[in-house]
Enzyme design. Structure first.
Site, mmCIF file in Angstrom:
data_model
loop_
_atom_site.group_PDB
_atom_site.id
_atom_site.type_symbol
_atom_site.label_atom_id
_atom_site.label_comp_id
_atom_site.label_asym_id
_atom_site.label_seq_id
_atom_site.Cartn_x
_atom_site.Cartn_y
_atom_site.Cartn_z
ATOM 1 C CB CYS A 162 -3.502 -1.817 -51.240
ATOM 2 S SG CYS A 162 -2.242 -1.903 -49.964
ATOM 3 N NE ARG A 183 -6.096 -4.567 -55.787
ATOM 4 C CZ ARG A 183 -5.717 -4.079 -56.954
ATOM 5 N NH1 ARG A 183 -6.337 -4.453 -58.046
ATOM 6 N NH2 ARG A 183 -4.737 -3.208 -57.044
ATOM 7 C CD1 TRP A 192 -0.499 -8.026 -48.784
ATOM 8 C CD2 TRP A 192 1.206 -6.631 -49.147
ATOM 9 N NE1 TRP A 192 0.641 -8.782 -48.901
ATOM 10 C CE2 TRP A 192 1.710 -7.955 -49.129
ATOM 11 C CE3 TRP A 192 2.107 -5.583 -49.358
ATOM 12 C CZ2 TRP A 192 3.053 -8.256 -49.307
ATOM 13 C CZ3 TRP A 192 3.454 -5.885 -49.537
ATOM 14 C CH2 TRP A 192 3.911 -7.201 -49.511
ATOM 15 N N GLY A 224 0.089 2.172 -52.586
ATOM 16 C CA GLY A 224 1.410 2.575 -53.038
ATOM 17 C C GLY A 224 2.371 2.755 -51.877
ATOM 18 C CD GLU A 232 3.886 -21.321 -62.164
ATOM 19 O OE1 GLU A 232 2.707 -21.165 -61.800
ATOM 20 O OE2 GLU A 232 4.768 -20.449 -61.999
ATOM 21 C CE LYS A 281 0.635 -20.947 -59.517
ATOM 22 N NZ LYS A 281 1.824 -20.158 -59.404
ATOM 23 C CG HIS A 307 27.093 -29.371 -60.004
ATOM 24 N ND1 HIS A 307 28.447 -29.458 -60.249
ATOM 25 C CD2 HIS A 307 26.480 -29.992 -61.030
ATOM 26 C CE1 HIS A 307 28.648 -30.099 -61.383
ATOM 27 N NE2 HIS A 307 27.465 -30.439 -61.879
ATOM 28 C CE LYS A 362 -4.318 -13.287 -59.740
ATOM 29 N NZ LYS A 362 -3.774 -14.610 -60.032
#
Length: 603
Positions: free
Chosen positions: A2, A27, A74, A101, A480, A484, A503, A598
């Site tokens: 947001c 964002r 968002w 929020g 990581e 991505k 396993h 973001k």
């Protein structure tokens, strides 16, 4: 996650709001809207699902005014739609509100105060603006109605409120969500990120949780929760508009991958002397050195960087390190050591999950250090110490240069503590030289873009899933790398410790399944190659990323050798490009993956 913008005192409010919202697109959002008005009581409310471009197409030339607020949403409460988009209006259209929020007690508020109100959407924000209207109908002035609502609300928020009957004021308040006031000459602005308003001003005022701000064109008044006046100096945002533009790159992500060699050199310049010694505030070093355990708290990509940091600190500083997801740690805090030290990793410095942990550790009196890319951010202000990543603005949702910057700065911290402790391995480690070498090698890897693009076509063009495997730091890089790939290409990718395949995970291997093996550790190289043979015999399509000294002729990508402590800084770069090209080839937006934000500013 947001974004809020606002302006008061400029005739071209519409243009400023749209430009600001465009700067906040990174964002993450699913809808957007603006409200613009003037002293002539001409009110314009335009909202749209989708991108800012969709909103712009709905704005006529007559939409203008000297005051306005805008928002990118968002979705948290209610589906992405025009009716759930912000700004929200009260039932009589008098009050207009934008909000970042989550209001935790919105259902209780609705039951107690708004049973007779017919709301248009499904958001917690709409309930707040109706609550303000409710108190205004009880006879309270706007400021008092807003303050009364704030006293009832529970949760996180950044609010900007306009009373259309008095369009000379924007009322602002925050709790746990970032919001700034930008200062201009005969005008002022509001934004959740300084980048949104850099074209208008570079001077900003921070707002502290619990404060209310009355923003006029020529005046700013800050009040604490008791109504007392608060005076605070402004600060100058250390950002350059050129830093937040793509330039000649088609996507921010590609620009930011290419930025990494420059970031490495910038970190060397900032944190080391010409003789190679590390420059870090001595008090930070002494505090960590005196601790009996370091706790690294982070989310997402920063969490993955934290695992590499653990290896670095334990090897060079000889201090035990635990790495924790902040969203778990905050509500399930483990038994702590007697003398802990906390390190918080966050690109934005506004990560809500990490902040709620910092609030608790501050309450317990434990020392803390934030590694962040944003000076003056919440985690930076509230921790005892801060070390900046110096990566420059990172716009693409998928973090690249912030990840490698975090590892580089963690390496410097580890060396500083190791040197202070007299650790022989640390003292022999010329980190300035090694990071400079890595900067050059990063450039070499990035220059192989065409080769990586071709390999991606061969391995990932039509796959539904993929795996990254490795051991030790190669496992951390695999986590990581898989993040991505999954977050922007939507390939179901997972990173696994190579030794764990037998396993359970090996059951998922089918004919043609891409398996990426990362091999940079001499101790475990043969073991990982054995695991690759195991999946190959079950039909996997193997792709090996190795260091030159550990490579075989059949390996798909061979990287130049670097110091064993810093291999993640080079092995991760091709995986960033793999994710980038896989996304391009599938026709998706590299910078703005679906459903993601973001800066995650809600828990």
């Amino acid at each position: 996650m947001c974004g809020i913008v606002g302006v008061i005192g400029k005739k071209n409010a519409t243009e400023i709001l749209i430009q600001g919202l465009e700067k906040l697109e990174y964002r993450g959002y699913d809808s957007a809207g603006i409200y613009v008005t003037s002293n002539q009581q001409q009110n314009y409310l335009i909202k749209s699902q989708g991108r800012i471009a969709d909103l712009q197409s709905k704005i006529g030339k007559d939409v203008e005014g000297s005051i306005g607020i805008g928002h990118t949403r968002w979705a948290t409460h209610g589906e992405p739609s025009e009716r759930n988009a912000h700004p929200h209006t009260s039932g009589n259209d008098r009050f207009v509100l934008v909000h970042n929020g989550v209001i935790e007690n919105f259902e209780e508020i609705k039951q107690e105060y708004l049973q007779n109100k017919q709301l248009l959407g499904e958001t917690d924000t709409e309930i707040v603006v109706y609550l303000i209207e409710y108190f205004a109908e009880q006879g309270l002035e706007t400021k008092e109605a807003f303050k009364k609502a704030l006293s009832i609300i529970e949760g996180s928020y950044a609010f900007a409120l306009i009373d259309s009957e008095n369009p000379e004021v924007i009322y602002v308040a925050k709790n746990k969500s970032p919001l700034l006031i930008g200062l201009g000459k005969d005008f002022n602005v509001i934004c959740s990120d300084a980048m949104a308003m850099l074209q208008e001003t570079n001077r900003f005022l921070e707002i502290v949780d619990g404060e209310m701000v009355i923003v006029k064109a020529d005046e700013i008044k800050i009040e604490d929760e008791k109504g007392n006046a608060v005076y605070r100096e402004s600060y100058e945002a250390q950002l350059d508009l050129n830093d937040i533009e793509k330039g000649t790159y088609p996507y921010y992500m590609l620009k930011e991958i290419n930025d990494q060699p420059t970031v490495m050199r910038r970190i060397v310049k900032e944190y080391t002397k010409q003789n190679g010694s590390v420059v870090i505030e001595p008090e930070i070093v002494e505090k960590i050195k005196a601790s009996d355990r370091v706790y690294i708290i982070a989310c997402g990509t920063s969490y993955n960087a934290g695992w590499v940091g653990k290896a670095l600190i334990e090897k060079m500083a000889q201090i035990p390190v635990e790495v924790h997801l902040s969203s778990e740690f905050g509500y399930n805090m483990p038994l702590l050591s007697k003398n802990p030290f906390f390190i918080f990793l966050s690109q934005s410095g506004e990560t809500a999950d990490s902040r709620q942990v910092l609030v608790q550790t501050n309450r317990l009196g434990y020392p803390s250090l934030t590694l962040t890319n944003v000076a003056g951010s919440t985690l930076s202000r509230e921790a005892d110490y801060t070390l900046l990543l110096l990566a420059g603005p990172e716009i693409a949702v998928a973090s690249t240069k912030a990840y490698t910057a975090q590892i580089a700065v963690l390496a410097i911290v580890a060396k500083a503590i190791g040197d202070a402790s007299g650790n022989e391995q640390s003292e022999k480690f010329d980190i300035a030289h090694e990071l400079s070498v890595i900067a050059s090698i990063m450039e070499t890897i990035i220059d192989e873009k065409a080769t990586i693009d071709q390999l991606v076509t061969e391995y990932l063009s039509d796959t539904r899933n993929a795996f990254y495997i490795g051991r030790g730091v190669d496992y951390y890089v695999s986590m990581e790398a898989s993040l991505k790939l999954k977050e922007i290409s939507y390939i179901q990718a997972e990173g696994f410790a190579a030794g764990e395949l037998k396993h359970g995970t090996i059951a998922l291997i089918e004919k043609g399944t891409p398996v990426f093996g990362v091999i940079t550790d001499k101790k475990t190289a043969a073991h990982t190659r054995g695991n690759l043979k195991e999946v190959e015999s079950r039909g996997a399509h193997n792709f090996v990323i190795s260091l030159a000294s550990l490579s075989k002729e059949s390996d798909q990508l061979v990287l130049p050798d670097v110091h064993s402590l810093l291999t993640p800084l080079v092995s991760v770069v091709p995986t960033q490009l793999i994710a980038y090209f896989a996304t391009l080839q599938r026709g998706y937006d590299v910078d703005k993956p679906r459903n993601l934000a973001k800066s995650v500013t809600v828990e």
